[in-house]
Motif scaffolding. Structure first.
Motif, PDB file in Angstrom:
ATOM      1  N   SER A  23       0.828  -1.208   0.000  1.00  0.00           N
ATOM      2  CA  SER A  23       0.000   0.000   0.000  1.00  0.00           C
ATOM      3  C   SER A  23       0.856   1.249   0.000  1.00  0.00           C
ATOM      4  O   SER A  23       0.373   2.336   0.282  1.00  0.00           O
ATOM      5  CB  SER A  23      -0.919  -0.006   1.229  1.00  0.00           C
ATOM      6  N   GLU A  24       2.134   1.090  -0.321  1.00  0.00           N
ATOM      7  CA  GLU A  24       3.031   2.234  -0.265  1.00  0.00           C
ATOM      8  C   GLU A  24       2.629   3.332  -1.245  1.00  0.00           C
ATOM      9  O   GLU A  24       2.896   4.506  -1.021  1.00  0.00           O
ATOM     10  CB  GLU A  24       4.471   1.785  -0.544  1.00  0.00           C
ATOM     11  N   ASP A  25       1.977   2.925  -2.363  1.00  0.00           N
ATOM     12  CA  ASP A  25       1.644   3.907  -3.384  1.00  0.00           C
ATOM     13  C   ASP A  25       0.204   4.406  -3.254  1.00  0.00           C
ATOM     14  O   ASP A  25      -0.307   5.066  -4.151  1.00  0.00           O
ATOM     15  CB  ASP A  25       1.853   3.321  -4.780  1.00  0.00           C
ATOM     16  N   LEU A  26      -0.468   4.076  -2.130  1.00  0.00           N
ATOM     17  CA  LEU A  26      -1.842   4.525  -1.952  1.00  0.00           C
ATOM     18  C   LEU A  26      -1.875   6.031  -1.805  1.00  0.00           C
ATOM     19  O   LEU A  26      -1.250   6.587  -0.904  1.00  0.00           O
ATOM     20  CB  LEU A  26      -2.440   3.868  -0.704  1.00  0.00           C
ATOM     21  N   PRO A  27      -2.564   6.742  -2.679  1.00  0.00           N
ATOM     22  CA  PRO A  27      -2.582   8.207  -2.585  1.00  0.00           C
ATOM     23  C   PRO A  27      -3.403   8.675  -1.399  1.00  0.00           C
ATOM     24  O   PRO A  27      -4.236   7.948  -0.868  1.00  0.00           O
ATOM     25  CB  PRO A  27      -3.242   8.613  -3.908  1.00  0.00           C
ATOM     26  N   VAL A  28      -3.146   9.903  -0.993  1.00  0.00           N
ATOM     27  CA  VAL A  28      -3.934  10.497   0.084  1.00  0.00           C
ATOM     28  C   VAL A  28      -5.312  10.852  -0.488  1.00  0.00           C
ATOM     29  O   VAL A  28      -5.417  11.655  -1.417  1.00  0.00           O
ATOM     30  CB  VAL A  28      -3.242  11.745   0.655  1.00  0.00           C
ATOM     31  N   ALA A  29      -6.350  10.244   0.068  1.00  0.00           N
ATOM     32  CA  ALA A  29      -7.689  10.433  -0.471  1.00  0.00           C
ATOM     33  C   ALA A  29      -8.353  11.639   0.172  1.00  0.00           C
ATOM     34  O   ALA A  29      -8.083  11.968   1.325  1.00  0.00           O
ATOM     35  CB  ALA A  29      -8.531   9.184  -0.222  1.00  0.00           C
ATOM     36  N   PRO A  30      -9.227  12.310  -0.566  1.00  0.00           N
ATOM     37  CA  PRO A  30      -9.967  13.425   0.035  1.00  0.00           C
ATOM     38  C   PRO A  30     -10.908  12.913   1.105  1.00  0.00           C
ATOM     39  O   PRO A  30     -11.339  11.754   1.071  1.00  0.00           O
ATOM     40  CB  PRO A  30     -10.742  14.004  -1.152  1.00  0.00           C
ATOM     41  N   VAL A  31     -11.211  13.750   2.064  1.00  0.00           N
ATOM     42  CA  VAL A  31     -12.146  13.393   3.125  1.00  0.00           C
ATOM     43  C   VAL A  31     -13.418  14.214   2.941  1.00  0.00           C
ATOM     44  O   VAL A  31     -13.387  15.445   2.956  1.00  0.00           O
ATOM     45  CB  VAL A  31     -11.538  13.653   4.516  1.00  0.00           C
ATOM     46  N   TYR A  32     -14.533  13.510   2.745  1.00  0.00           N
ATOM     47  CA  TYR A  32     -15.826  14.166   2.586  1.00  0.00           C
ATOM     48  C   TYR A  32     -16.659  13.926   3.841  1.00  0.00           C
ATOM     49  O   TYR A  32     -16.421  12.973   4.592  1.00  0.00           O
ATOM     50  CB  TYR A  32     -16.569  13.590   1.374  1.00  0.00           C
ATOM     51  N   ASP A  33     -17.645  14.759   4.071  1.00  0.00           N
ATOM     52  CA  ASP A  33     -18.558  14.474   5.168  1.00  0.00           C
ATOM     53  C   ASP A  33     -19.366  13.230   4.812  1.00  0.00           C
ATOM     54  O   ASP A  33     -19.416  12.798   3.650  1.00  0.00           O
ATOM     55  CB  ASP A  33     -19.479  15.667   5.431  1.00  0.00           C
ATOM     56  N   ALA A  34     -20.001  12.619   5.810  1.00  0.00           N
ATOM     57  CA  ALA A  34     -20.660  11.329   5.617  1.00  0.00           C
ATOM     58  C   ALA A  34     -21.739  11.377   4.538  1.00  0.00           C
ATOM     59  O   ALA A  34     -21.828  10.478   3.693  1.00  0.00           O
ATOM     60  CB  ALA A  34     -21.250  10.851   6.939  1.00  0.00           C
ATOM     61  N   ALA A  35     -22.550  12.424   4.542  1.00  0.00           N
ATOM     62  CA  ALA A  35     -23.630  12.507   3.561  1.00  0.00           C
ATOM     63  C   ALA A  35     -23.081  12.589   2.141  1.00  0.00           C
ATOM     64  O   ALA A  35     -23.603  11.941   1.216  1.00  0.00           O
ATOM     65  CB  ALA A  35     -24.516  13.718   3.859  1.00  0.00           C
ATOM     66  N   THR A  36     -22.021  13.367   1.953  1.00  0.00           N
ATOM     67  CA  THR A  36     -21.407  13.496   0.626  1.00  0.00           C
ATOM     68  C   THR A  36     -20.784  12.174   0.193  1.00  0.00           C
ATOM     69  O   THR A  36     -20.960  11.733  -0.949  1.00  0.00           O
ATOM     70  CB  THR A  36     -20.342  14.605   0.632  1.00  0.00           C
ATOM     71  N   GLN A  37     -20.057  11.533   1.106  1.00  0.00           N
ATOM     72  CA  GLN A  37     -19.434  10.251   0.764  1.00  0.00           C
ATOM     73  C   GLN A  37     -20.487   9.220   0.386  1.00  0.00           C
ATOM     74  O   GLN A  37     -20.332   8.471  -0.591  1.00  0.00           O
ATOM     75  CB  GLN A  37     -18.593   9.734   1.936  1.00  0.00           C
ATOM     76  N   ASN A  38     -21.579   9.177   1.142  1.00  0.00           N
ATOM     77  CA  ASN A  38     -22.643   8.220   0.842  1.00  0.00           C
ATOM     78  C   ASN A  38     -23.235   8.475  -0.546  1.00  0.00           C
ATOM     79  O   ASN A  38     -23.499   7.529  -1.306  1.00  0.00           O
ATOM     80  CB  ASN A  38     -23.750   8.310   1.898  1.00  0.00           C
ATOM     81  N   SER A  39     -23.441   9.744  -0.879  1.00  0.00           N
ATOM     82  CA  SER A  39     -23.975  10.092  -2.198  1.00  0.00           C
ATOM     83  C   SER A  39     -22.996   9.702  -3.297  1.00  0.00           C
ATOM     84  O   SER A  39     -23.394   9.130  -4.327  1.00  0.00           O
ATOM     85  CB  SER A  39     -24.272  11.583  -2.257  1.00  0.00           C
ATOM     86  N   TYR A  40     -21.718   9.975  -3.083  1.00  0.00           N
ATOM     87  CA  TYR A  40     -20.703   9.628  -4.081  1.00  0.00           C
ATOM     88  C   TYR A  40     -20.608   8.105  -4.246  1.00  0.00           C
ATOM     89  O   TYR A  40     -20.438   7.601  -5.364  1.00  0.00           O
ATOM     90  CB  TYR A  40     -19.353  10.203  -3.684  1.00  0.00           C
ATOM     91  N   ASP A  41     -20.700   7.380  -3.138  1.00  0.00           N
ATOM     92  CA  ASP A  41     -20.677   5.913  -3.228  1.00  0.00           C
ATOM     93  C   ASP A  41     -21.779   5.413  -4.147  1.00  0.00           C
ATOM     94  O   ASP A  41     -21.545   4.584  -5.038  1.00  0.00           O
ATOM     95  CB  ASP A  41     -20.851   5.285  -1.839  1.00  0.00           C
ATOM     96  N   ASP A  42     -22.991   5.897  -3.916  1.00  0.00           N
ATOM     97  CA  ASP A  42     -24.129   5.422  -4.707  1.00  0.00           C
ATOM     98  C   ASP A  42     -23.977   5.777  -6.184  1.00  0.00           C
ATOM     99  O   ASP A  42     -24.289   4.964  -7.067  1.00  0.00           O
ATOM    100  CB  ASP A  42     -25.429   6.023  -4.162  1.00  0.00           C
ATOM    101  N   GLN A  43     -23.480   6.975  -6.454  1.00  0.00           N
ATOM    102  CA  GLN A  43     -23.289   7.380  -7.852  1.00  0.00           C
ATOM    103  C   GLN A  43     -22.158   6.591  -8.503  1.00  0.00           C
ATOM    104  O   GLN A  43     -22.236   6.233  -9.693  1.00  0.00           O
ATOM    105  CB  GLN A  43     -22.996   8.884  -7.918  1.00  0.00           C
ATOM    106  N   ALA A  44     -21.101   6.302  -7.736  1.00  0.00           N
ATOM    107  CA  ALA A  44     -19.984   5.520  -8.273  1.00  0.00           C
ATOM    108  C   ALA A  44     -20.410   4.090  -8.568  1.00  0.00           C
ATOM    109  O   ALA A  44     -19.941   3.477  -9.544  1.00  0.00           O
ATOM    110  CB  ALA A  44     -18.818   5.543  -7.291  1.00  0.00           C
TER     111      ALA A  44
END
Length: 241
Positions: A23-44
């Protein structure tokens, strides 16, 4: 003594659920609030279902400019995906289910062949999609044998009781178990070649969400969704302690 026992327990779980990729090359991921992350998950998930298909062995493959939808390469979206109230999506691959299968119990010992990845759903230039793929488990092109009794499906009560966090949800990907029990298990030996049964897509809120979790991978699984491409070789009731 308690620290020694706990260390042994965690070592046992680590060996049982060892990481396969760096996992050495795992990029730093953005942090979204829970509601935004949940919405993005469903759309993805919707985008993923449109962008991938299953090959003749059930492996998930992406469409490309030369590998396009056809009668034999059908979008996952057109294979009757089922969405559970938790947001988990599963697809049963037609012709790849056991004829006389075994019901999978909540606490069963399972033997699972899978090629499973974890992603974070992100918004990049107004395109919402799964990014930062990392292998979670891969017996298909890795060991070639099913994983036995994975803790992310069910963790023994003795391990939960011995841990600092006494909760099954600290260890288990609950959305995976929820969907897996919609399938039935084969009753075949570990040496049999695979014929993957289908797909389970677990949005982050049905996995570990933003909560503390067991260190399965060497990097945080918070806000990460899981895609399981799998076959259950066998299931058996867990012996009473």
């Amino acid at each position: 003594m308690k620290k020694i026992i706990l260390g042994f327990v965690l070592l046992t779980m680590t060996l049982n659920s060892c990481k396969t990729d760096s996992s050495e090359d795992l990029p730093v991921a953005p942090v979204y609030d829970a509601a935004t992350q949940n919405s993005y998950d469903d759309q993805a998930i919707v985008k993923f279902l449109s962008d991938y298909y299953m090959d003749a062995r059930g492996n998930i493959k992406p469409f490309t400019s030369t590998d396009v939808p056809s009668a034999t390469k059908v979008k996952l979206a057109d294979l009757n995906p089922v969405t559970l109230p938790s947001g988990v999506v599963y697809i049963m691959r037609v012709g790849a289910q056991p004829t006389s299968g075994t019901t999978i119990g909540t606490t069963d010992i399972i033997r699972l062949m899978s090629n499973s990845l974890t992603y974070q759903a992100t918004n990049t230039n107004n395109v919402i999609a799964f990014t930062s793929p990392q292998t979670f488990r891969n017996g298909v092109t890795g060991s070639g044998v099913p994983e036995v009794d994975p803790g992310y499906y069910y963790t023994k009560q003795s391990i939960v009781d011995a841990g600092d966090v006494k909760s099954h949800s600290y260890y288990e990907i609950e959305g995976f178990g929820e969907a897996l029990r919609k399938f039935q298990a084969y009753n075949i030996p570990d040496s049999d070649n695979y014929n993957l049964q289908g797909v389970i897509i677990v949005p982050s809120r049905a996995a570990f969400g933003k909560d503390p979790h067991f260190n399965y991978s060497g990097y945080s699984l918070n806000d990460r969704s899981f895609i399981f491409n799998f076959q259950v070789y066998k299931t058996e009731a867990r012996p009473t302690p």
